[in-house]
Design an enzyme around this catalytic site. Structure first.
Site, PDB file in Angstrom:
ATOM      1  N   GLU A 310       0.975  -1.228   0.073  1.00 24.22           N
ATOM      2  CA  GLU A 310      -0.026   0.034  -0.080  1.00 24.22           C
ATOM      3  C   GLU A 310       0.941   1.259   0.002  1.00 24.22           C
ATOM      4  O   GLU A 310       0.599   2.275   0.809  1.00 24.22           O
ATOM      5  CB  GLU A 310      -0.888  -0.077   1.254  1.00 24.22           C
ATOM      6  CG  GLU A 310      -0.239  -0.069   2.509  1.00 24.22           C
ATOM      7  CD  GLU A 310       0.094  -1.374   3.170  1.00 24.22           C
ATOM      8  OE1 GLU A 310       0.136  -2.331   2.697  1.00 24.22           O
ATOM      9  OE2 GLU A 310       0.282  -1.445   4.609  1.00 24.22           O
ATOM     10  N   HIS A 334      -7.989  -4.079  -1.189  1.00 23.96           N
ATOM     11  CA  HIS A 334      -7.308  -3.845   0.030  1.00 23.96           C
ATOM     12  C   HIS A 334      -6.359  -2.964   0.268  1.00 23.96           C
ATOM     13  O   HIS A 334      -6.134  -1.932   1.250  1.00 23.96           O
ATOM     14  CB  HIS A 334      -6.538  -5.390  -0.001  1.00 23.96           C
ATOM     15  CG  HIS A 334      -5.856  -5.467   1.192  1.00 23.96           C
ATOM     16  ND1 HIS A 334      -6.325  -6.160   2.270  1.00 23.96           N
ATOM     17  CD2 HIS A 334      -4.490  -5.088   1.744  1.00 23.96           C
ATOM     18  CE1 HIS A 334      -5.479  -6.465   3.305  1.00 23.96           C
ATOM     19  NE2 HIS A 334      -4.307  -5.657   3.026  1.00 23.96           N
ATOM     20  N   GLU A 335      -5.408  -2.936  -1.112  1.00 26.46           N
ATOM     21  CA  GLU A 335      -4.434  -1.883  -1.165  1.00 26.46           C
ATOM     22  C   GLU A 335      -4.964  -0.334  -0.764  1.00 26.46           C
ATOM     23  O   GLU A 335      -4.417   0.520  -0.104  1.00 26.46           O
ATOM     24  CB  GLU A 335      -3.256  -2.069  -2.247  1.00 26.46           C
ATOM     25  CG  GLU A 335      -2.620  -3.377  -2.088  1.00 26.46           C
ATOM     26  CD  GLU A 335      -2.287  -3.975  -0.953  1.00 26.46           C
ATOM     27  OE1 GLU A 335      -1.979  -3.379   0.066  1.00 26.46           O
ATOM     28  OE2 GLU A 335      -2.188  -5.187  -0.763  1.00 26.46           O
ATOM     29  N   ASP A 413       7.339  -9.901  10.996  1.00 29.51           N
ATOM     30  CA  ASP A 413       6.541 -10.816  10.279  1.00 29.51           C
ATOM     31  C   ASP A 413       5.520 -11.532  10.912  1.00 29.51           C
ATOM     32  O   ASP A 413       4.599 -12.075  10.533  1.00 29.51           O
ATOM     33  CB  ASP A 413       7.516 -11.630   9.349  1.00 29.51           C
ATOM     34  CG  ASP A 413       7.878 -11.066   8.409  1.00 29.51           C
ATOM     35  OD1 ASP A 413       7.820  -9.688   8.143  1.00 29.51           O
ATOM     36  OD2 ASP A 413       9.063 -11.649   7.527  1.00 29.51           O
TER      37      ASP A 413
HETATM   38  N1  BES Z   1       1.046  -4.361   3.717  1.00 29.68           N
HETATM   39  C1  BES Z   1       0.652  -5.824   3.234  1.00 29.68           C
HETATM   40  C2  BES Z   1       1.997  -6.438   2.638  1.00 29.68           C
HETATM   41  C3  BES Z   1       2.885  -6.579   3.678  1.00 29.68           C
HETATM   42  C4  BES Z   1       2.649  -7.390   5.027  1.00 29.68           C
HETATM   43  C5  BES Z   1       4.307  -6.265   3.533  1.00 29.68           C
HETATM   44  C6  BES Z   1       3.487  -7.616   5.957  1.00 29.68           C
HETATM   45  C7  BES Z   1       5.435  -6.645   4.183  1.00 29.68           C
HETATM   46  C8  BES Z   1       5.036  -7.159   5.636  1.00 29.68           C
HETATM   47  C9  BES Z   1      -0.230  -5.626   2.000  1.00 29.68           C
HETATM   48  O1  BES Z   1      -1.337  -4.619   2.333  1.00 29.68           O
HETATM   49  C10 BES Z   1      -1.028  -6.787   1.925  1.00 29.68           C
HETATM   50  O2  BES Z   1      -1.605  -7.087   2.784  1.00 29.68           O
HETATM   51  N2  BES Z   1      -1.035  -7.788   0.832  1.00 29.68           N
HETATM   52  C11 BES Z   1      -1.793  -8.861   0.647  1.00 29.68           C
HETATM   53  C12 BES Z   1      -2.834  -8.638  -0.187  1.00 29.68           C
HETATM   54  C13 BES Z   1      -4.352  -8.718   0.499  1.00 29.68           C
HETATM   55  C14 BES Z   1      -5.222  -9.047  -0.232  1.00 29.68           C
HETATM   56  C15 BES Z   1      -4.230  -9.821   1.859  1.00 29.68           C
HETATM   57  C16 BES Z   1      -0.521  -9.672  -0.026  1.00 29.68           C
HETATM   58  O3  BES Z   1       0.422  -9.502  -0.389  1.00 29.68           O
HETATM   59  O4  BES Z   1      -1.270 -10.867  -0.546  1.00 29.68           O
HETATM   60 ZN    ZN Z   2      -2.581  -5.166   3.728  1.00 31.24          ZN
END
Ligand code: BES
Ligand code: ZN
Length: 642
Positions: A310, A334-335, A413
């Protein structure tokens, strides 16, 4: 006292009042970590524990603006230049500034005091595998800025440098960043904690044939000359800094929404994401206007390790979303939703990650409902519930299954399992049901307003909830119910059971097929959406026999599905059951897709089911194409199995 100190103290009170909830100012008892009984008020502790994943002494000095001037050196895989940080004193006696740095080659550090720059003594502490190193700078009296000349490392974990061969166009290199949760410090020395918000400006110098974009204001029609300037006037946490440099084009979707992508996928991307303006409208209607100006997306090369990220004003996306039928655009919803939950109102500590991801998953699901109807929203929640149950069952310790993460998580994480995503979403769904949309929707809208551009904790949310929603309808929920969601491990029994008619029909057909009453070719799948396929595949029994795999594969060529989500679930099932015809297509998948959500589980499953050697051989070939974050994660998966 000099004039300058007075100025900095005045600015400080403004900064603390306007830009951060953190440190919490409320008095009263600290919220219990694992409360059996909750205090009547969810008071924010007067001293929140400091973010354990930063070295920064942000309780004493805050960086409020960062100016970057960087050369993008593709030959060396290095960013080379200068960062200037503007300082605000929280503790006027502070004389040392501690920043986060990871793998940075620091050339010089200077400080500006009373308009004069002078060299500032500094030390770089030992390298911690998670946090990197502390950069400690001794400040002269009344220093208001520091200037650090440095280079990044070619191995910087937050940056991926792709050779021309690793791009679709094959002619030009590509660079992109991924800084959440703690990799911004591999790009620049910063206070790399979500508790601190900064504005930024930047200059990037690139080869003239390439285009550079950042998570900031930019002109999609600007000239391509290798000199790019960026300005982000809204305060954001460091993990939302972002950059991408490469040979890509831009296609407008409307006057303030568009998509950047390599040529081969630009038109397809604009078509896949053409509903984004309607998504924006849906969130505007629910929670108030989008506050960031433009909303653009960039479709990155397949090694991008996430579905989406995002980054403000410029969402980063994986090309695996381009399924051709808009079936995976919930990731865009989502983003985009993060522009409210996460980017506007930010978790101040990764322990509170559900404030970002759970709220966002909830908003995402509301958007899907508004655009595509209740059926699709319910199907998505039903799949989410399956994933939540799986993650709760697989959690390494029970504390990781409550929304508020324990104080001692080993890595941020750990806070990003389905507990934060689906768990957070279902908690908000529970509140929505109990209080009714007529009360809950305006409450959330006010919440986003109240905490806009602030970094907050779970307890800040609970306090706000208590006085602004619960107080008006005290019987809607009990303290025990809230406590079960936020602080107690496991899935609360007040969770909704999403019931999808479409899925029920799929299950009925699945039973007939499993009983041998119909052949795979007789299943009525023509009208199945991706979600129905995912439900079908997720719920086939673990002990499916090889003939059954062959029957399905023969009828639907699932091993070569173009839909990455479907292919992934199929591969997982096939690996567990030893269905070997999947191996060649799986090899191709692992060689061409770097999205962590898929590949981490695939490698782990291969190892678990007796194909360690096969997996290691594929990884050896695929490794250099993966993002550094993914490389490290997969190395960890192999190491753990040894
Ligand atoms: N902010 C996250 C991606 C993220 C999480 C980057 C933890 C680094 C550490 C992003 O918004 C996200 O959640 N992406 C998901 C998609 C969502 C629809 C669940 C993904 O990447 O699968
Ligand atoms: Zn997210």
């Amino acid at each position: 006292m000099s004039h300058r100190i007075v100025v900095s103290i005045l600015t400080l009170s403004f900064t603390l009042a306007a830009c951060s909830q953190e440190p919490g100012v409320a008095s009263g008892p600290a919220a219990p970590e694992q409360a059996a009984e909750l205090a009547p008020v969810y008071a924010a502790p007067s001293e929140q524990p400091v973010d354990p994943f930063t070295y920064a002494n942000y309780r004493q000095i805050r960086v409020r603006h960062v100016d970057l001037d960087l050369d993008v050196l593709f030959d060396e895989k290095v960013l080379d230049g200068v960062a200037v940080l503007d300082l605000v004193y929280v503790d006027s006696d502070a004389t040392v500034l501690v920043l986060d740095a990871n793998d940075l080659d620091i050339k010089s550090v200077e400080a500006n005091a009373n308009g004069a720059w002078s060299a500032a003594p500094y030390t770089l502490g030992p390298d911690d595998p998670v946090k990197g190193s502390a950069l400690e700078i001794e400040l002269p009296d009344v220093a208001t800025q520091v200037r650090i000349t440095y280079r990044t490392s070619p191995e910087a974990e937050g940056l991926q440098w792709l050779s021309p061969e690793q791009t679709a166009g094959k002619e030009h290199p590509f660079l992109f960043s991924q800084f959440q949760p703690l990799y911004a410090r591999t790009m620049a020395p910063l206070q790399d904690t979500p508790a601190v918000r900064i504005t930024y400006s930047a200059k990037l110098k690139t080869p003239p044939e390439l285009i550079a974009v950042m998570s900031s204001a930019q002109d999609p029609d600007g000239v391509r000359d290798g000199d790019y300037s960026f300005d982000m006037p809204q305060p954001i946490p460091a993990y939302l800094l972002a950059l991408a440099v490469g040979d890509f084009g831009f296609k407008a979707i409307n006057d303030h929404i568009g998509v950047y992508a390599e040529d081969y996928i630009l038109d397809a991307s604009a078509a896949e994401f053409e509903d984004t303006p309607k998504m924006e409208e849906a969130i505007n209607d629910l929670y108030g206007p989008y506050k960031w100006g433009r909303y653009d997306m960039i479709v990155l090369p397949p090694s991008f390790p996430f579905g989406g990220m995002e980054n403000p004003r410029l969402t980063f996306l994986t090309p695996t979303l381009i399924a051709g039928d808009k079936s995976l655009t919930n990731v865009v919803a989502h983003e985009l939703a993060h522009s409210w939950s996460g980017n506007l109102v930010t978790n101040s500590n990764w322990r509170d990650a559900w404030l970002n991801e759970g709220f966002t998953s909830y908003v995402e699901n509301r958007v899907m409902e508004t655009l595509y109807g209740e059926d699709r929203a319910v199907m998505e929640r039903s799949l989410d519930l399956d994933a939540l149950k799986r993650d709760v069952a697989e959690a390494e310790r029970p504390e990781l299954t409550a929304l508020k993460m324990p104080a001692d998580i080993a890595h941020p994480d750990d806070a990003f399992s389905q507990v934060s995503y689906a768990g957070g979403m279902f908690f908000l769904k529970f509140l929505e049901t109990r209080f009714g949309r007529e009360a809950f929707d305006p409450f959330l809208r006010d919440y986003f307003d109240q905490f806009a551009f602030k970094s907050i904790t779970t307890e800040d949310f609970l306090n706000y909830f208590e006085s602004n929603l619960w107080a008006n309808n005290q019987d809607a929920v009990t303290k025990e119910e809230i406590d079960a969601w936020v602080y107690q491990p496991g899935i609360p029994d007040t969770i909704e059971t999403p019931s999808s008619d479409a899925f029920a029909k799929v299950s009925a057909q699945q039973m007939q097929w499993l009983a041998g009453e119909v052949a795979a070719t007789d299943l009525k799948t023509a009208a199945w959406s991706t979600h129905e396929w995912l439900h079908f595949l997720n719920t086939v029994p673990d002990d499916m026999i090889l003939d059954q795999f062959a029957d399905l594969d023969g009828a639907y060529d699932l091993s070569n599905s173009k839909n990455a989500e479907i292919a992934f679930v199929w591969y997982m099932k096939a690996i567990a059951s030893g269905y070997e015809p999947v191996l060649a297509p799986l090899d191709r998948f692992l060689m061409s897709v770097g999205r962590g959500k898929f590949i981490y589980r695939l490698y782990a499953a291969l190892i678990e089911h007796g194909r360690r050697e096969w997996a290691a051989e594929v990884f050896a070939r695929a490794r250099s194409g993966y993002h550094p974050i993914a490389q490290r994660r997969i190395e960890g998966i192999f190491a753990e199995a040894d």
